[in-house]
Write an enzyme that holds these catalytic residues in place. Structure first.
Site, mmCIF file in Angstrom:
data_model
loop_
_atom_site.group_PDB
_atom_site.id
_atom_site.type_symbol
_atom_site.label_atom_id
_atom_site.label_comp_id
_atom_site.label_asym_id
_atom_site.label_seq_id
_atom_site.Cartn_x
_atom_site.Cartn_y
_atom_site.Cartn_z
ATOM 1 N N GLY A 173 0.853 -1.187 0.000
ATOM 2 C CA GLY A 173 0.000 0.000 0.000
ATOM 3 C C GLY A 173 0.884 1.230 0.000
ATOM 4 N N CYS A 202 -7.350 -6.422 3.427
ATOM 5 C CA CYS A 202 -7.335 -5.835 2.088
ATOM 6 C C CYS A 202 -8.637 -6.078 1.336
ATOM 7 C CB CYS A 202 -6.142 -6.337 1.277
ATOM 8 S SG CYS A 202 -4.555 -5.918 2.045
#
Length: 257
Positions: A173, A202
């Protein structure tokens, strides 16, 4: 035992890829041996990004751990926080959804000047994936991408195995601010995997989570750090022409002017 922190500055000159005395300020590696509070890490990253943009500090890769916590990316959905009172939750500003950080997980915050590296965000994310895959390969683990899914995955079981499944071993990320990257990747070495039960990691609820130790590899964090350094040089220090796009969905990349 007191807090131990060390830094190593490397040259990024093509003819000088090996470790040397800290006199060249192209890329700095920073290591922390005890968990760093998330707000402190975020503040340090923000400050370093500003310094890199201003040309007053070198690029940095920062290897650390956090106390047990959840972070919410810019695409996080409230329903994916399954147990809100389990651990502290922090809004991170990175791309992506919910993830867990804690002891036994090696977090690598990657602060690079992408203007020096082609201004290609998809290529940068592809390089992060390649970096994790190359790191895992040093422990004879085959890490793989999955189309439409973020992170790096491992197959559990062989062809035809009724119990075959795929588990996630590393998360990605990132955030880009004026072409300087920050946040980065997280590799599960020996974290408490039960904490992933408090979220939908996620945003993917049909797959599991694993770690190097869960795979039967008693790997020390120092070994992981050495593998990350070697693989980083292999990936980011070699030609990158002709690579295909990353499989990472675009919502795991957050950009800010």
């Amino acid at each position: 035992m007191g807090h131990y922190q060390r830094s190593l500055v490397l040259s990024d000159h093509p003819g000088n890829r090996k470790m040397q005395e800290p006199v060249v300020t192209d890329l700095e590696w920073r290591f922390d041996d005890r968990p760093v509070a998330y707000p402190d890490a975020l503040a340090r990253m923000e400050a370093r990004v500003a310094e890199i943009r201003a040309g007053t500090a070198p690029e940095m890769v920062w290897l650390l751990e956090h106390p047990p916590l959840y972070t919410a990316g810019t695409s996080a959905r409230a329903q994916d926080l399954l147990d809100p009172g389990r651990l502290p939750v922090y809004r991170s500003g990175r791309g992506g959804q919910y993830t867990y950080h804690g002891p036994g997980q090696r977090v690598a915050y990657v602060m690079l000047d992408l203007k020096r590296r082609g201004c290609d965000v998809r290529r940068f994310v592809r390089d992060l994936e390649d970096w994790l895959i190359a790191t895992l390969a040093r422990f004879n683990v085959t890490g793989e991408r999955r189309a439409g899914r973020v992170g790096i995955w491992v197959d559990r079981g062989g062809p035809g195995d009724r119990d075959r499944r795929e588990d996630k071993i590393a998360a990605i990320g990132v955030r880009i601010r004026r072409w300087v990257s920050y946040h980065g990747v997280a590799l599960n070495v020996e974290p408490d995997l039960s904490h992933f039960q408090g979220i939908v990691p996620c945003g993917i609820d049909e797959a599991g989570v694993t770690s190097l130790v869960d795979l039967g590899l008693p790997v020390a964090m120092a070994d992981v750090d050495m593998a990350l350094q070697a693989a980083f040089e292999e990936v980011f220090g070699t030609a990158i022409e002709g690579r295909s796009d990353s499989e990472t969905p675009a919502n795991y990349i957050a950009s800010q002017p």
